[in-house]
Motif scaffolding. Structure first.
Motif, PDB file in Angstrom:
ATOM      1  N   LYS A 212     -24.832 -13.658 -28.736  1.00 33.97           N
ATOM      2  CA  LYS A 212     -25.016 -12.751 -27.538  1.00 33.97           C
ATOM      3  C   LYS A 212     -25.596 -13.436 -26.752  1.00 33.97           C
ATOM      4  O   LYS A 212     -26.774 -13.882 -26.912  1.00 33.97           O
ATOM      5  CB  LYS A 212     -25.996 -11.348 -28.110  1.00 33.97           C
ATOM      6  CG  LYS A 212     -24.790 -10.425 -28.881  1.00 33.97           C
ATOM      7  CD  LYS A 212     -25.755  -9.230 -28.983  1.00 33.97           C
ATOM      8  CE  LYS A 212     -25.017  -8.011 -29.757  1.00 33.97           C
ATOM      9  NZ  LYS A 212     -25.678  -6.803 -30.045  1.00 33.97           N
TER      10      LYS A 212
ATOM     11  N   LEU B  14     -21.161  -5.090 -20.597  1.00 26.29           N
ATOM     12  CA  LEU B  14     -21.469  -4.686 -22.060  1.00 26.29           C
ATOM     13  C   LEU B  14     -20.881  -5.857 -22.928  1.00 26.29           C
ATOM     14  O   LEU B  14     -20.473  -5.462 -24.027  1.00 26.29           O
ATOM     15  CB  LEU B  14     -20.818  -3.327 -22.177  1.00 26.29           C
ATOM     16  CG  LEU B  14     -21.282  -2.255 -21.332  1.00 26.29           C
ATOM     17  CD1 LEU B  14     -20.568  -1.114 -21.790  1.00 26.29           C
ATOM     18  CD2 LEU B  14     -22.779  -2.182 -21.035  1.00 26.29           C
ATOM     19  N   ARG B  15     -20.861  -7.045 -22.365  1.00 25.85           N
ATOM     20  CA  ARG B  15     -20.315  -8.127 -22.894  1.00 25.85           C
ATOM     21  C   ARG B  15     -18.988  -8.115 -23.692  1.00 25.85           C
ATOM     22  O   ARG B  15     -18.278  -8.492 -24.478  1.00 25.85           O
ATOM     23  CB  ARG B  15     -21.179  -8.635 -24.379  1.00 25.85           C
ATOM     24  CG  ARG B  15     -22.613  -8.958 -24.331  1.00 25.85           C
ATOM     25  CD  ARG B  15     -23.082  -9.365 -25.521  1.00 25.85           C
ATOM     26  NE  ARG B  15     -24.710  -9.588 -25.279  1.00 25.85           N
ATOM     27  CZ  ARG B  15     -25.488  -8.596 -25.729  1.00 25.85           C
ATOM     28  NH1 ARG B  15     -24.932  -7.587 -26.318  1.00 25.85           N
ATOM     29  NH2 ARG B  15     -26.819  -8.668 -25.581  1.00 25.85           N
TER      30      ARG B  15
ATOM     31  N   ALA C  99     -15.117  -9.160 -18.515  1.00 25.78           N
ATOM     32  CA  ALA C  99     -15.468  -9.899 -19.553  1.00 25.78           C
ATOM     33  C   ALA C  99     -16.994  -9.955 -19.742  1.00 25.78           C
ATOM     34  O   ALA C  99     -17.556 -10.181 -20.850  1.00 25.78           O
ATOM     35  CB  ALA C  99     -15.258 -11.431 -19.023  1.00 25.78           C
TER      36      ALA C  99
ATOM     37  N   LYS D 119     -17.720  -9.661 -32.763  1.00 27.66           N
ATOM     38  CA  LYS D 119     -17.771  -8.851 -31.601  1.00 27.66           C
ATOM     39  C   LYS D 119     -18.302  -7.406 -31.512  1.00 27.66           C
ATOM     40  O   LYS D 119     -18.131  -6.543 -30.719  1.00 27.66           O
ATOM     41  CB  LYS D 119     -16.372  -8.898 -30.940  1.00 27.66           C
ATOM     42  CG  LYS D 119     -15.582 -10.211 -30.678  1.00 27.66           C
ATOM     43  CD  LYS D 119     -16.382 -10.914 -29.535  1.00 27.66           C
ATOM     44  CE  LYS D 119     -15.638 -12.460 -29.306  1.00 27.66           C
ATOM     45  NZ  LYS D 119     -14.292 -12.636 -29.008  1.00 27.66           N
ATOM     46  N   GLU D 120     -19.170  -7.240 -32.587  1.00 31.53           N
ATOM     47  CA  GLU D 120     -19.918  -5.874 -32.678  1.00 31.53           C
ATOM     48  C   GLU D 120     -18.924  -4.704 -32.635  1.00 31.53           C
ATOM     49  O   GLU D 120     -18.926  -3.901 -31.999  1.00 31.53           O
ATOM     50  CB  GLU D 120     -20.637  -5.773 -31.528  1.00 31.53           C
ATOM     51  CG  GLU D 120     -21.770  -4.794 -32.039  1.00 31.53           C
ATOM     52  CD  GLU D 120     -23.281  -4.880 -30.952  1.00 31.53           C
ATOM     53  OE1 GLU D 120     -22.973  -5.577 -30.033  1.00 31.53           O
ATOM     54  OE2 GLU D 120     -24.334  -4.453 -31.628  1.00 31.53           O
TER      55      GLU D 120
ATOM     56  N   LYS E 282     -25.708   0.630 -23.797  1.00 28.30           N
ATOM     57  CA  LYS E 282     -24.460   0.418 -23.867  1.00 28.30           C
ATOM     58  C   LYS E 282     -23.860   0.873 -25.494  1.00 28.30           C
ATOM     59  O   LYS E 282     -22.853   0.532 -25.671  1.00 28.30           O
ATOM     60  CB  LYS E 282     -24.411  -1.269 -23.712  1.00 28.30           C
ATOM     61  CG  LYS E 282     -24.925  -1.911 -24.623  1.00 28.30           C
ATOM     62  CD  LYS E 282     -25.083  -3.326 -24.134  1.00 28.30           C
ATOM     63  CE  LYS E 282     -25.860  -4.253 -24.911  1.00 28.30           C
ATOM     64  NZ  LYS E 282     -27.258  -3.912 -25.060  1.00 28.30           N
TER      65      LYS E 282
ATOM     66  N   ALA F  74     -22.114 -11.940 -22.450  1.00 29.78           N
ATOM     67  CA  ALA F  74     -20.724 -12.386 -23.131  1.00 29.78           C
ATOM     68  C   ALA F  74     -20.976 -12.629 -24.355  1.00 29.78           C
ATOM     69  O   ALA F  74     -22.255 -13.224 -25.106  1.00 29.78           O
ATOM     70  CB  ALA F  74     -20.051 -13.575 -22.207  1.00 29.78           C
ATOM     71  N   PHE F  75     -19.994 -12.777 -25.426  1.00 28.35           N
ATOM     72  CA  PHE F  75     -20.275 -13.429 -26.677  1.00 28.35           C
ATOM     73  C   PHE F  75     -19.819 -14.748 -26.438  1.00 28.35           C
ATOM     74  O   PHE F  75     -18.727 -15.086 -25.987  1.00 28.35           O
ATOM     75  CB  PHE F  75     -19.365 -12.821 -27.650  1.00 28.35           C
ATOM     76  CG  PHE F  75     -19.670 -11.341 -28.035  1.00 28.35           C
ATOM     77  CD1 PHE F  75     -20.818 -11.045 -29.081  1.00 28.35           C
ATOM     78  CD2 PHE F  75     -19.121 -10.087 -27.275  1.00 28.35           C
ATOM     79  CE1 PHE F  75     -21.320 -10.014 -29.457  1.00 28.35           C
ATOM     80  CE2 PHE F  75     -19.836  -8.908 -27.989  1.00 28.35           C
ATOM     81  CZ  PHE F  75     -20.546  -8.770 -28.785  1.00 28.35           C
TER      82      PHE F  75
END
Lengths: 365, 365
Positions: free
Chosen positions: A144, B121-122, B118, A239-240, A327, A158-159
Motif C-alpha cells: 500500500k 482509493l488505490r 489508478a 488488492k484488498e 474508503k 496505489a498498490f
C-alpha cells in the motif's frame, strides 16, 4: 539473529529481511537485485542524520550511483505536493525505468516513496528500509502506497510492491518511545486478528511500554511474527478484495479519530489502539466476542501505554459521519472488523448506528 | 458493423467493443460488468456537449448513479492539478472502491481519467469511451495512463487497465479534420511496425486525408486492425519491458519535437508523423531498411496530409539533448525503433549522434 520472510504474490513476490545491523550491508543486498545503477534515497532530515551516510556509503561501495531527497517529517507533508517534489528530484537525477527509489524512514516516507515509485515513468523499482516499528510491521508489507487528501487519509495511492524490504531492528534505538508504543499497537493487532501466540507472548512479557524492556530474541520474534501475519494475509488477497480487510482492525474508527483531530493529537498507532478498543466493544455488544477476551485486549493496550479512550471534545455524530467518507465504505455500509476470539476476526457490515453510537459514547473521556 | 477485440493480459484482461452507434447502449454494456452503482463521467466541455447527455441517459436507464466532471480541453491541462480536481469531485460524489471512473473524450481525458482511477482509493474501476481517432487506436489499448511533468510528457503515470473500452466510430463525425489526420499517424504506424495488409489498404485507398473519404467498412477495418495490432503487442508485454517498445516507433523524436515546441505547434500525431519519417531515414542510413519502402512510408504520411519535416526554428542539438531526458532512455543510451520491412521493426540502441545529427539536419525545413 536474522530471518527472511517471503511475501508470495501472483506477480511481484519479494522478501523481507529482518537482520540486526543489516543496514551496513544494504549495498550488498541491493547488488543481488536487478535494479539498475541509479538509486534515489528518500528520507527525512532526522532519520537521514542518523542513517543516511551508512546507507549511501554501503550502496556506493557496491558501485551504485546514489542521490538523496529529504522530506520534512510528519503526516502534514504526506501530500501530492511532496510527491511532486520527489518527481522533480527524480527528473534532475535522470532516473530511468530501471532505476530505484529507496525509502529510508517511517511509514510516511515509505508510503510516499512507494507512491512516487509507482507513478514515476509509470513505475520504477522500489526498496524499503523502514526505521520505525510501525513501518516495519505494517507499512513495509503489502504494497500500500499513497498520500492523504485534505479531507481523508490515504485516499490517493496505489498498490505497488517493493523489490526488497530490509528491517534492521537496531535502528529502533533512535526511535522516540511514543513512536515505539504506537508501533506496538499494530503488533497487538496481529495478535488479536491472526496470531494468538504473539498475543500471549506480549501478555507474558513483564513490561512492553519501551524498547528497553525487549531483549533481542523477543524483539526479533514480534517483528517476524507480525510481518509473517501480514504476509500471510496479503499473500491471500493482494488488492484488498476480501480477507485483507481484516488488517484494518481498529483502523475504521482510528482513521476517523486521526482525521477529526487533524492528525495532530494522536500518532497513527495511538488512534488504532483506540479503534481496537472500540471495535472490541462493538464485537461484545454484537454477541460475537466474550467480555473476558475484550478485557484482555484492553489490558494489553493499556500495558503498552497506549490510549484507550476518545478525547472529550469529539462528538459521536461527527465520528459516525466521518466513517461514511472512509474508503472502506461499500455501497453505503461501513465495514467493521470484529474479533470472535483472540487470533480470529470476522468482517461485518451490518452494524447499526445505535450500537456504534452507544459504544462510542461510553469511550468518550 | 461491429467487432470485439480481447486484450489478453496475465491479470486484468478486457474487451474493446467497436460498434457504430454503440454509445446509445453504453448503459446496457456497463450493466454486464461488475462495476458498482456509482459512475463519475470525466470529459471536456465540447465533447460533453455532443455526447454527455446520451451517455448519462443510457447509464441512468440502467440504474447507475451518474455524476460528471469536466476538464478544459488540451494537453496544457494534462497535469497533476487536473488530477487533484478529479479527486475532489470523486470525494464529493463519495466514490467507493467498486465505483467507476468513465473517460468520455480523447487521449488527454483518457490518460488523466485512467490515472485518477489508478490512484483514487488505490484503484477503482475504469471504463473508456475514446472519441478521437488517436484515442481509439492508441490510448484506449494497453493501460498507459498519466499526466505530463512540466519538463516532459507522460513522465508521471501508471499502468492501469480498463474494464471495458467502447469505440463508437460514429462519434468521429464531430472530430476536427486535423485531429482525424493526427490519429491516422498512429494507424500508419501499425501498418509499418506490425500489419503490412493495413499499410497496403491505406496505400490502395484513393484519399485518406479526411473521414469523408472512408466508407464504413474501411473505417471499421482500420480501427479493428489497429486495435488488434496494439492488443497483440501489449498482450505479449504489458509493462513495456520488451517488445512493447516497438509501439514507440516515431515517438522518440516525436516527443522531443512536441516538448520543444511547448505542445503548441503540433498535435501528438503530427509530431509522431515527423518522428516516423526521421526513424525511417535513420533505418535507411543504418542499412536496415530499403530506400524504396521508406519512401512509400513517407508518401503515405504525406497523402494523409501530415507533416514530414521539422520546423526551421528547432536546432538539431536541442532535439538530441532532449532525447537524453526521455523516459525511454536506458543506461544513458537512446533507444530507437527502426523498420526492417513494412510490417516489421527492430529495437536499436546503438545509434551514433552523427547519424542522428545528419538525419535531423536534412529534415529541418
Amino acid at each position: 539473529m536474522a530471518s527472511i520472510i517471503s511475501v508470495n504474490l501472483p506477480e511481484n513476490s519479494y522478501s523481507i529481511h529482518i537482520n540486526a545491523g543489516g543496514l551496513n550491508n544494504i549495498g550488498e543486498k541491493a547488488s543481488h537485485l536487478a535494479i539498475g545503477k541509479k538509486i534515489l534515497v528518500v528520507s527525512n532530515p532526522e532519520i537521514f542524520d542518523y542513517y543516511g551516510q551508512i546507507t549511501i556509503d554501503s550502496l556506493q561501495n557496491q558501485g551504485f550511483e546514489v542521490n538523496y531527497h529529504l522530506i520534512p517529517a510528519g503526516e502534514n507533508y504526506k501530500n501530492l505536493e511532496s510527491i511532486a517534489q520527489i518527481y522533480d528530484t527524480a527528473l534532475k537525477c535522470r532516473l530511468e525505468r530501471n532505476s530505484t527509489l529507496m525509502a529510508l524512514g517511517g511509514g510516511v516516507v515509505g508510503d510516499m516513496t512507494g507512491f512516487a515509485a509507482a507513478t514515476w515513468l509509470r513505475g520504477i523499482n522500489f526498496v524499503q528500509i523502514p526505521t520505525s516499528l510501525l513501518a516495519m510491521v505494517d507499512a513495509s508489507v503489502g504494497g500500500k502506497t499513497g498520500v492523504n487528501h485534505p479531507q481523508g487519509k490515504n485516499l490517493i495511492g496505489a498498490f505497488y510492491q517493493p523489490k526488497l524490504v530490509l528491517i534492521d531492528p537496531s535502528v529502533l534505538k533512535t526511535l522516540p518511545e511514543r513512536e515505539f508504543r504506537a508501533g506496538m499497537a499494530e503488533v497487538i493487532k496481529y495478535g488479536v486478528i491472526w496470531d494468538k501466540n504473539l498475543f500471549e507472548a506480549l501478555e507474558s512479557a513483564q513490561s512492553i511500554d519501551s524498547l528497553n524492556n525487549f531483549d533481542e530474541a523477543l524483539l526479533n520474534d514480534i517483528l517476524t511474527r507480525s510481518c509473517q501475519a501480514k504476509a500471510d494475509v496479503v499473500g491471500q488477497d493482494e488488492k484488498e478484495s476480501g480477507i485483507r480487510a481484516i488488517l484494518n482492525y481498529g483502523h475504521t474508527i482510528g482513521h476517523a479519530i486521526e482525521s477529526l483531530t487533524n492528525y495532530e493529537t494522536f500518532v497513527h498507532g495511538e488512534a488504532v489502539a483506540i479503534g481496537m478498543v472500540a471495535a472490541g466493544r462493538v464485537a461484545v455488544k454484537m454477541g460475537l466476542w466474550t467480555e473476558n477476551e475484550a478485557h484482555r485486549q484492553d489490558e494489553l493496550i493499556a500495558k503498552t501505554g497506549l490510549p484507550t479512550t476518545i478525547p472529550h471534545y469529539l462528538k459521536v455524530e461527527e465520528i459516525i459521519d466521518h466513517l461514511q467518507m472512509d474508503k472502506k465504505v461499500k455501497d453505503g455500509k461501513v465495514r467493521f472488523i470484529l474479533p470472535e476470539a483472540i487470533g480470529k476476526v470476522q468482517i461485518c457490515d451490518r452494524i447499526s448506528s445505535e450500537i456504534l453510537s452507544e459504544t462510542l459514547s461510553v469511550l468518550i473521556d
